[in-house]
Design a protein around this motif. Structure first.
Motif, PDB file in Angstrom:
ATOM      1  N   SER A 266       7.786   9.419   8.911  1.00  6.73           N
ATOM      2  CA  SER A 266       6.666   8.611   8.419  1.00  6.73           C
ATOM      3  C   SER A 266       6.795   7.154   8.854  1.00  6.73           C
ATOM      4  N   LEU A 267       8.026   6.644   8.886  1.00 10.55           N
ATOM      5  CA  LEU A 267       8.248   5.277   9.357  1.00 10.55           C
ATOM      6  C   LEU A 267       7.993   5.173  10.858  1.00 10.55           C
ATOM      7  N   ARG A 268       8.413   6.195  11.584  1.00 14.85           N
ATOM      8  CA  ARG A 268       8.205   6.221  13.036  1.00 14.85           C
ATOM      9  C   ARG A 268       6.713   6.175  13.348  1.00 14.85           C
ATOM     10  N   ALA A 269       5.946   6.981  12.622  1.00 16.39           N
ATOM     11  CA  ALA A 269       4.506   7.023  12.854  1.00 16.39           C
ATOM     12  C   ALA A 269       3.858   5.683  12.544  1.00 16.39           C
ATOM     13  N   ARG A 270       4.261   5.051  11.439  1.00 13.40           N
ATOM     14  CA  ARG A 270       3.699   3.758  11.063  1.00 13.40           C
ATOM     15  C   ARG A 270       4.093   2.669  12.051  1.00 13.40           C
ATOM     16  N   SER A 271       5.308   2.785  12.591  1.00 15.02           N
ATOM     17  CA  SER A 271       5.760   1.817  13.583  1.00 15.02           C
ATOM     18  C   SER A 271       4.888   1.890  14.832  1.00 15.02           C
ATOM     19  N   LEU A 272       4.594   3.100  15.283  1.00 17.23           N
ATOM     20  CA  LEU A 272       3.740   3.265  16.462  1.00 17.23           C
ATOM     21  C   LEU A 272       2.330   2.752  16.177  1.00 17.23           C
ATOM     22  N   GLU A 273       1.874   2.933  14.951  1.00 18.36           N
ATOM     23  CA  GLU A 273       0.564   2.423  14.549  1.00 18.36           C
ATOM     24  C   GLU A 273       0.540   0.894  14.614  1.00 18.36           C
ATOM     25  N   LYS A 274       1.620   0.261  14.168  1.00 18.40           N
ATOM     26  CA  LYS A 274       1.702  -1.202  14.224  1.00 18.40           C
ATOM     27  C   LYS A 274       1.718  -1.677  15.675  1.00 18.40           C
ATOM     28  N   HIS A 275       2.378  -0.928  16.556  1.00 16.65           N
ATOM     29  CA  HIS A 275       2.418  -1.320  17.967  1.00 16.65           C
ATOM     30  C   HIS A 275       1.029  -1.237  18.600  1.00 16.65           C
ATOM     31  N   LEU A 276       0.204  -0.321  18.130  1.00 20.09           N
ATOM     32  CA  LEU A 276      -1.177  -0.280  18.609  1.00 20.09           C
ATOM     33  C   LEU A 276      -1.917  -1.553  18.192  1.00 20.09           C
ATOM     34  N   GLN A 277      -1.592  -2.075  17.019  1.00 21.00           N
ATOM     35  CA  GLN A 277      -2.171  -3.350  16.595  1.00 21.00           C
ATOM     36  C   GLN A 277      -1.692  -4.471  17.508  1.00 21.00           C
ATOM     37  N   TRP A 278      -0.405  -4.428  17.881  1.00 23.53           N
ATOM     38  CA  TRP A 278       0.115  -5.421  18.823  1.00 23.53           C
ATOM     39  C   TRP A 278      -0.651  -5.348  20.140  1.00 23.53           C
ATOM     40  N   GLN A 279      -0.911  -4.136  20.593  1.00 18.73           N
ATOM     41  CA  GLN A 279      -1.609  -3.974  21.866  1.00 18.73           C
ATOM     42  C   GLN A 279      -2.975  -4.644  21.823  1.00 18.73           C
ATOM     43  N   ALA A 280      -3.678  -4.472  20.709  1.00 20.12           N
ATOM     44  CA  ALA A 280      -4.992  -5.108  20.574  1.00 20.12           C
ATOM     45  C   ALA A 280      -4.877  -6.632  20.582  1.00 20.12           C
ATOM     46  N   LEU A 281      -3.783  -7.160  20.037  1.00 25.62           N
ATOM     47  CA  LEU A 281      -3.578  -8.609  19.997  1.00 25.62           C
ATOM     48  C   LEU A 281      -3.196  -9.178  21.362  1.00 25.62           C
TER      49      LEU A 281
ATOM     50  N   GLY B 219       0.799  -1.206   0.000  1.00 25.87           N
ATOM     51  CA  GLY B 219       0.000   0.000   0.000  1.00 25.87           C
ATOM     52  C   GLY B 219       0.837   1.263   0.000  1.00 25.87           C
ATOM     53  N   THR B 220       1.971   1.207   0.709  1.00 26.12           N
ATOM     54  CA  THR B 220       2.857   2.362   0.835  1.00 26.12           C
ATOM     55  C   THR B 220       4.304   1.884   0.893  1.00 26.12           C
ATOM     56  N   LYS B 221       5.240   2.826   0.765  1.00 26.89           N
ATOM     57  CA  LYS B 221       6.656   2.473   0.959  1.00 26.89           C
ATOM     58  C   LYS B 221       6.891   1.999   2.389  1.00 26.89           C
ATOM     59  N   GLU B 222       6.204   2.626   3.338  1.00 26.41           N
ATOM     60  CA  GLU B 222       6.380   2.272   4.748  1.00 26.41           C
ATOM     61  C   GLU B 222       6.053   0.802   5.010  1.00 26.41           C
ATOM     62  N   ASP B 223       5.069   0.283   4.258  1.00 24.02           N
ATOM     63  CA  ASP B 223       4.665  -1.114   4.447  1.00 24.02           C
ATOM     64  C   ASP B 223       5.780  -2.088   4.075  1.00 24.02           C
ATOM     65  N   ILE B 224       6.676  -1.670   3.196  1.00 24.05           N
ATOM     66  CA  ILE B 224       7.797  -2.536   2.823  1.00 24.05           C
ATOM     67  C   ILE B 224       8.705  -2.754   4.027  1.00 24.05           C
ATOM     68  N   VAL B 225       8.953  -1.679   4.764  1.00 24.03           N
ATOM     69  CA  VAL B 225       9.843  -1.760   5.922  1.00 24.03           C
ATOM     70  C   VAL B 225       9.145  -2.389   7.118  1.00 24.03           C
ATOM     71  N   LEU B 226       7.870  -2.081   7.303  1.00 25.95           N
ATOM     72  CA  LEU B 226       7.174  -2.443   8.533  1.00 25.95           C
ATOM     73  C   LEU B 226       6.092  -3.502   8.351  1.00 25.95           C
ATOM     74  N   GLY B 227       5.911  -3.978   7.140  1.00 22.17           N
ATOM     75  CA  GLY B 227       4.826  -4.914   6.887  1.00 22.17           C
ATOM     76  C   GLY B 227       4.876  -6.165   7.735  1.00 22.17           C
ATOM     77  N   ASP B 228       6.066  -6.663   8.017  1.00 21.55           N
ATOM     78  CA  ASP B 228       6.171  -7.902   8.781  1.00 21.55           C
ATOM     79  C   ASP B 228       5.913  -7.698  10.269  1.00 21.55           C
ATOM     80  N   LEU B 229       5.783  -6.443  10.724  1.00 23.53           N
ATOM     81  CA  LEU B 229       5.482  -6.200  12.130  1.00 23.53           C
ATOM     82  C   LEU B 229       4.115  -6.770  12.511  1.00 23.53           C
ATOM     83  N   ALA B 230       3.165  -6.718  11.572  1.00 19.96           N
ATOM     84  CA  ALA B 230       1.845  -7.266  11.856  1.00 19.96           C
ATOM     85  C   ALA B 230       1.934  -8.776  12.076  1.00 19.96           C
ATOM     86  N   ALA B 231       2.674  -9.460  11.200  1.00 23.51           N
ATOM     87  CA  ALA B 231       2.857 -10.907  11.347  1.00 23.51           C
ATOM     88  C   ALA B 231       3.615 -11.231  12.628  1.00 23.51           C
TER      89      ALA B 231
END
Length: 202
Positions: A121-136, A58-70
């Motif tokens: 932008s990467l920092r912001a996306r990283s924090l967003e992914k951590h919010l997903q971790w929190q929900a998990l 979806g974005t360049k950021e997803d290339i770097v941080l996409g595996d954080l969700a997994a």
């Protein structure tokens, strides 16, 4: 409905292209810098069109941080498998410690970490992914604390998970500033101990 051989082949092909585009992009990011590398640069280097790029990311950021969700899913499974004798803090820290990390050498990990902490932008996306971790992760911590799933007033589990993830982020930034000379695990434990100590003193 069973998966057909053609569908399996398509899935493997898609995964292979996804991985190749990600490798190509990361190489460009580390060589030129994240912000200096455009999506068109990545598409050209990977031999695909710009339109095809957006089929995989979806974005360049997803290339770097996409595996954080997994990775968040792996941490959740590790957390749920921790012994019942471990308290909530210990179980969460051990889940983070024992979840397998990406197979990168330390030098590459440090380069990526510097890019992450140095790019807003990467920092912001990283924090967003951590919010997903929190929900998990929060439901299992609630279970360990004996909190009912529908109890909206007991915030202990949410607070513990948020604190540990913030400590992980703070420790990661400190590890990056030290050029990897300090132990990331020790930095995380020091940060968590500081939070727990402050809470005990309050």
């Amino acid at each position: 409905m069973p998966t057909t051989p053609d569908q399996k082949l398509w899935a493997r092909t898609r995964q292979a292209v996804h991985a190749e585009v990600a490798r190509t992009a990361m190489s460009l990011f580390l060589e030129r810098g994240f912000e200096a590398t455009t999506i068109d640069d990545i598409a050209a280097a990977a031999g695909i069109s710009r339109r095809s790029f957006f089929r995989y990311f979806g974005t360049k950021e997803d290339i770097v941080l996409g595996d954080l969700a997994a990775r968040g899913e792996l941490i959740r499974k590790e957390l749920e498998a921790r012994p019942a004798t471990e308290d909530a803090w210990t179980a969460l820290l051990n889940a983070l410690r024992h979840t397998p990390r990406p197979g990168q050498d330390d030098a590459t990990t440090l380069q990526i970490s510097k890019m992450l902490y140095g790019t807003p932008s990467l920092r912001a996306r990283s924090l967003e992914k951590h919010l997903q971790w929190q929900a998990l992760l929060t439901p299992e911590i609630r279970r360990r604390l004996g909190v009912a799933p529908d109890d909206e007033h007991d915030l202990r589990a949410d607070a513990i998970v948020a604190c540990v993830l913030t400590c992980l982020d703070v420790a990661g930034e400190a590890w990056t500033r030290s050029d990897g000379s300090q132990s990331l695990e020790d930095l995380v434990l020091t940060a968590v101990a500081a939070v727990r100590g402050s809470a005990a003193d309050a």
